[in-house]
Enzyme design. Sequence first.
Site, short mmCIF file in Angstrom:
data_model
loop_
_atom_site.label_atom_id
_atom_site.label_comp_id
_atom_site.label_asym_id
_atom_site.label_seq_id
_atom_site.Cartn_x
_atom_site.Cartn_y
_atom_site.Cartn_z
N ASP C 57 13.80 28.33 52.39
CA ASP C 57 14.55 29.36 53.11
C ASP C 57 15.29 28.79 54.31
OD1 ASP C 57 13.80 31.28 51.30
OD2 ASP C 57 12.35 32.28 52.59
N GLY C 58 14.71 27.78 54.96
CA GLY C 58 15.35 27.18 56.12
C GLY C 58 16.68 26.54 55.78
N ARG C 62 20.81 27.56 56.89
CA ARG C 62 21.86 26.64 57.34
C ARG C 62 23.08 26.72 56.41
NH1 ARG C 62 19.51 27.60 60.74
NH2 ARG C 62 17.78 26.53 61.72
N ASN C 128 19.13 35.89 59.15
CA ASN C 128 17.77 36.44 59.12
C ASN C 128 17.43 37.23 60.38
OD1 ASN C 128 16.85 35.79 56.62
ND2 ASN C 128 15.23 34.41 57.29
N ASP C 158 5.59 37.73 73.28
CA ASP C 158 6.06 36.37 73.00
C ASP C 158 7.56 36.39 72.74
OD1 ASP C 158 3.57 35.26 73.24
OD2 ASP C 158 3.35 34.69 71.14
N ALA C 193 3.95 39.83 69.05
CA ALA C 193 2.76 39.81 69.92
C ALA C 193 2.99 40.54 71.24
CB ALA C 193 2.30 38.37 70.16
#
Lengths: 269, 269, 269, 269
Positions: C57-58, C62, C128, C158, C193
């Site tokens: 997916d990364g 790109r 995404n 976070d 978080a």
Amino acid sequence: MRDVVVVAYASREDALILARGLEARLAQSVAVRTYLVDDDELVDVSSDTLVVSLGGDGTFLRAARLAHQADAEILGVNLGRVGFLLSVPPESLFEEVDRALAHQLATELRVALRVTSSDQPINEFCLNEVVVERDQIGHMVRVRSFIGEDEFLTYSADGVMVATATGSTGYNFSAGGPVLSPELEVLVLTPVAPHFTIDRSIVVGSDQVIRLQTLDRDAAIVADGKLVGQLHAGESIMVSNDPRGVKVLATEKLGLGSRLRHSLREGHA
Amino acid sequence: MRDVVVVAYASREDALILARGLEARLAQSVAVRTYLVDDDELVDVSSDTLVVSLGGDGTFLRAARLAHQADAEILGVNLGRVGFLLSVPPESLFEEVDRALAHQLATELRVALRVTSSDQPINEFCLNEVVVERDQIGHMVRVRSFIGEDEFLTYSADGVMVATATGSTGYNFSAGGPVLSPELEVLVLTPVAPHFTIDRSIVVGSDQVIRLQTLDRDAAIVADGKLVGQLHAGESIMVSNDPRGVKVLATEKLGLGSRLRHSLREGHA
Amino acid sequence: MRDVVVVAYASREDALILARGLEARLAQSVAVRTYLVDDDELVDVSSDTLVVSLGGDGTFLRAARLAHQADAEILGVNLGRVGFLLSVPPESLFEEVDRALAHQLATELRVALRVTSSDQPINEFCLNEVVVERDQIGHMVRVRSFIGEDEFLTYSADGVMVATATGSTGYNFSAGGPVLSPELEVLVLTPVAPHFTIDRSIVVGSDQVIRLQTLDRDAAIVADGKLVGQLHAGESIMVSNDPRGVKVLATEKLGLGSRLRHSLREGHA
Amino acid sequence: MRDVVVVAYASREDALILARGLEARLAQSVAVRTYLVDDDELVDVSSDTLVVSLGGDGTFLRAARLAHQADAEILGVNLGRVGFLLSVPPESLFEEVDRALAHQLATELRVALRVTSSDQPINEFCLNEVVVERDQIGHMVRVRSFIGEDEFLTYSADGVMVATATGSTGYNFSAGGPVLSPELEVLVLTPVAPHFTIDRSIVVGSDQVIRLQTLDRDAAIVADGKLVGQLHAGESIMVSNDPRGVKVLATEKLGLGSRLRHSLREGHA
């Protein structure tokens, strides 16, 4: 002298066959009786009785109630899909019963709950959890929670439960609660589908008393999946550590980690 | 003879003013020194020192580390917004310090964590939590967890933490963990933003050792919010109960219930 | 005339071998170039280019950025473990590239995000999600959210993200967000978080603009896992639907349901 | 010619007083009738009727059903604590009814659900959600879900629901589902207290059909909080977009953000 009481549901033929096998095998040495959960017949259990649960977690909870009354030991045989409470696979039944009768198995004392009320003649034991839940379709209950004298949150929810560490992998888990190592002496407060309130569990020592009070509306009291009473608006139950725990026989069992990983894979199969 | 060490951040003027007030007040009777967290100067603390934390939960965690080294007692004064760890409002500072010096306050012994590694020269104390977390933007860490010899879940996550009951209302709560009564002797394993894994916390007795092993990729080790080391792929930390707990002085404080309700209201203000 | 750009990480040998295979195969008919994500060299892409992503997916994220600049079509080949964004298994690479070049594959137009700021010279595309996240270890960010003119919640967390439906199975899922069918034209606001705030996602139409404002403290801006800027306390980013979506080529693919079940089983393996 | 039907629960005196006030006020110009939800008497509604809901969200759901039958417009007056569905405060009742009768209010068309079954003579409308839920205390249902032809997850749970965006702040929210902007044309699949399965919602376009099939055990079908049928083991319901939405009259109302913040503060009061 020791005797054996096998606990099973009448509808589970695999359990009944195993029970008959056990009876045959032990016939010469100890008395074996089979207790069917469904018809709620009485069965005498003494502190020398070995209670053997043949089924899933539900059967075990019924067997635990029976064993607990007489302070008897209980051995859980896993015929179910998950069986978090159950340490013995069915193929080891005979062997583990032999070891149990010979006092070769260690006893784990599990915290159980005592449920009482100053508003109702309720006095219930449970091993997994007690829930104050809605008894009408489409209506939430409103439940205020107290730990000792300290007021905690008020929930509008399908229900609010107090679970034990043993029960943490049961309904508590479904409702979003944490998994607790079963020997922990704690009470876990977990709401079920709370509306506009934080849904986080609260864990306190088992020396605490948790009070759940219904507001506005009546609610059902459900202990280990069994309806045990009704709370009217304004009434409370008190949930505490049962002074006597449940004596569960431990075998060389799968650790909690393996069970958890197995259950999660199964859960998504 | 007793002395007092005040812990504060140099950037908090309110804390420094209170510290100076305390120095002036006690000048005749006991030595008061102020320890500034920021410049990490050394300060001598003995087991007779009263450590006074002036700030929020972050200051308290620094003060606890200092007190713990010498087995000294710590009094937490709340100058922050939430202050779950802090029992003394600022207006009661003088009074409670007097009571503390006169040994009129009860001591609560809180479980703290000891973090070690067989792969790294790490030996850290923390009171709230230790986290193995990603140290690169946009990349999860993969962490395998073990409790004793028992393998638990493997997480792809922002991080995986072990928290104490004291720390349960801190980062553990943000990450979805339960609230635990601070005196409970447990370790809480909670993942932070885990991908395609169950995000439920696991609670075990503080006699257990939890091992967190990074797979694939390096990770940061963060104890009570401070970077304390780096794990390379394949390396582990071991998290256990510190043999010596933290001595926290208790006052007639707000119960956990009131604090929780207050914090939740604040959280949505 | 059509050409092909293959996108891969230099460190993925399997991808490079496949890329060379594709070059050899198509040598007679169309130009094939390989773009290595890592060294950020420039590569010319036109709207007639077929962009082929070889990786996980990364890599796809790109490749999508590259394709989007030129309004080119993109074909995702799954060499990763999960691959929610990727419809083509590696063994079908040649076949599906042929079909793509012959215009036999349907194009799905996916909503992408445009991230701008009136405080910063930021103008980023992402497919995404974009996250405003803490850039210091141990310190939460405080982020206020607005949808259009309507103030929503303020989070201590976070990070706070805006994801697309396409990105819903990525970081959004880790952070507790819902799974959305990829063709949905929506923006999903999900905190990571968050402390003492509700952690529920908020889903709005992609005609809305979401504004995220940092309070108190600086924060990193991370788009599709890449650091793209820094927000100072008080500054905001605006996140909206990119006027031009991403043209993803669809094959006879596994449905979302199968992928989800597969990923959940894998996640607990 | 226009007429007005006021919908209220017989037990809500405040609603009945307001209804009588409205009757008196409009006596000269339009016919006003009051429909009591409780006694289920019939009332004729035409597409020219203005349906006015006086109560909380529950009353509104009953009123919406009534209005929808005749394609009439509905105005929601908030006499409840939360009132996510309700845009008019009680003090603006007269004014907003006047504006509604004069066609000065904009109409928002909200997606509603149509629930059918090939196994049962069920054909139900609902505006918020339909739930397939356990009908026995202490027993989960097992429900398999399909979106179109695509099999999704199988849940052991208290229930599994399909909600609309309008219903997202109702039971869906309690069960952990996301908040969706009410105009979104989507269906939201959310399990209630699922055991050992991911509890994340799945959001799909309202052009999809979601099928929920019970396994093992009977289940109740509950639409907008009302029991509407029973599913036997193996049977399914199909949930789709009702071809005709609900016409909700919009006023200068509080935004979703303000309501959310208000409700969360209230929830923890």
